[in-house]
Design a protein around this motif. Structure first.
Motif, PDB file in Angstrom:
ATOM      1  N   PRO A 126       0.720  -1.281   0.058  1.00  0.00           N
ATOM      2  CA  PRO A 126      -0.042   0.084   0.077  1.00  0.00           C
ATOM      3  C   PRO A 126       0.785   1.317   0.024  1.00  0.00           C
ATOM      4  O   PRO A 126       1.856   1.118   0.525  1.00  0.00           O
ATOM      5  CB  PRO A 126      -0.872  -0.162   1.331  1.00  0.00           C
ATOM      6  N   ARG A 127       0.172   2.354  -0.685  1.00  0.00           N
ATOM      7  CA  ARG A 127       1.132   3.685  -0.586  1.00  0.00           C
ATOM      8  C   ARG A 127       0.908   4.344   0.810  1.00  0.00           C
ATOM      9  O   ARG A 127      -0.302   4.330   1.297  1.00  0.00           O
ATOM     10  CB  ARG A 127       0.458   4.476  -1.764  1.00  0.00           C
ATOM     11  N   LEU A 128       1.852   4.928   1.093  1.00  0.00           N
ATOM     12  CA  LEU A 128       1.900   5.568   2.574  1.00  0.00           C
ATOM     13  C   LEU A 128       1.491   7.074   2.281  1.00  0.00           C
ATOM     14  O   LEU A 128       2.345   7.603   1.141  1.00  0.00           O
ATOM     15  CB  LEU A 128       3.027   5.174   3.243  1.00  0.00           C
ATOM     16  N   SER A 129       0.960   7.720   2.893  1.00  0.00           N
ATOM     17  CA  SER A 129       0.872   9.186   2.945  1.00  0.00           C
ATOM     18  C   SER A 129       2.189   9.880   3.567  1.00  0.00           C
ATOM     19  O   SER A 129       3.111   9.126   4.263  1.00  0.00           O
ATOM     20  CB  SER A 129      -0.198   9.815   3.878  1.00  0.00           C
ATOM     21  N   ALA A 130       2.320  10.935   3.411  1.00  0.00           N
ATOM     22  CA  ALA A 130       3.942  11.589   3.724  1.00  0.00           C
ATOM     23  C   ALA A 130       4.091  11.417   5.359  1.00  0.00           C
ATOM     24  O   ALA A 130       4.994  11.130   5.857  1.00  0.00           O
ATOM     25  CB  ALA A 130       3.972  13.063   3.203  1.00  0.00           C
ATOM     26  N   GLU A 131       2.829  11.853   5.959  1.00  0.00           N
ATOM     27  CA  GLU A 131       2.999  11.690   7.343  1.00  0.00           C
ATOM     28  C   GLU A 131       3.178  10.337   8.173  1.00  0.00           C
ATOM     29  O   GLU A 131       4.124   9.934   8.990  1.00  0.00           O
ATOM     30  CB  GLU A 131       1.643  12.121   8.129  1.00  0.00           C
TER      31      GLU A 131
END
Length: 109
Positions: free
Chosen positions: A9-14
């Motif tokens: 899964p792609r992660l957000s910057a935070e």
């Protein structure tokens, strides 16, 4: 085995920064220090006779210190301990001196 069905899964910057900070915190907490697992083994090793910092058999120990099998005093134990301590101190001093000379060689080049 299908590789296409397994997706990361792609992660957000935070989320990514939080995971990286967690990893860095755990990495900084690593302990590579010397840990004594069994105290009884340490006491046994400390009480064993040593010659030049290594464990010695009773025959070798008698030859180097001049002890005979029927004669054993408490003072002799202190001599053995002081010999091993002096040997360890010498090894530490020698290692420090070697690192200093190594640094001098590196910096002088």
């Amino acid at each position: 085995m299908e590789i296409s069905s397994f997706k990361v899964p792609r992660l957000s910057a935070e989320e990514r920064t939080a995971k990286i900070n967690r990893y860095l915190k755990k990495r900084n907490m690593r302990n590579f220090g010397k840990k004594i697992k069994y105290a009884c083994r340490k006491t046994l090793a400390d009480s064993r006779p040593r010659v030049r910092g290594r464990f010695a058999k009773s025959d070798e120990f008698e030859e180097t210190t001049g002890l005979r099998s029927g004669h054993h005093d408490d003072e002799d134990d202190d001599d053995v301990y002081s010999m091993s301590t002096q040997t360890q101190e010498f090894k530490v001093r020698r290692a420090v001196a070697e690192t200093k000379t190594h640094r001098l060689v590196i910096h002088s080049v």
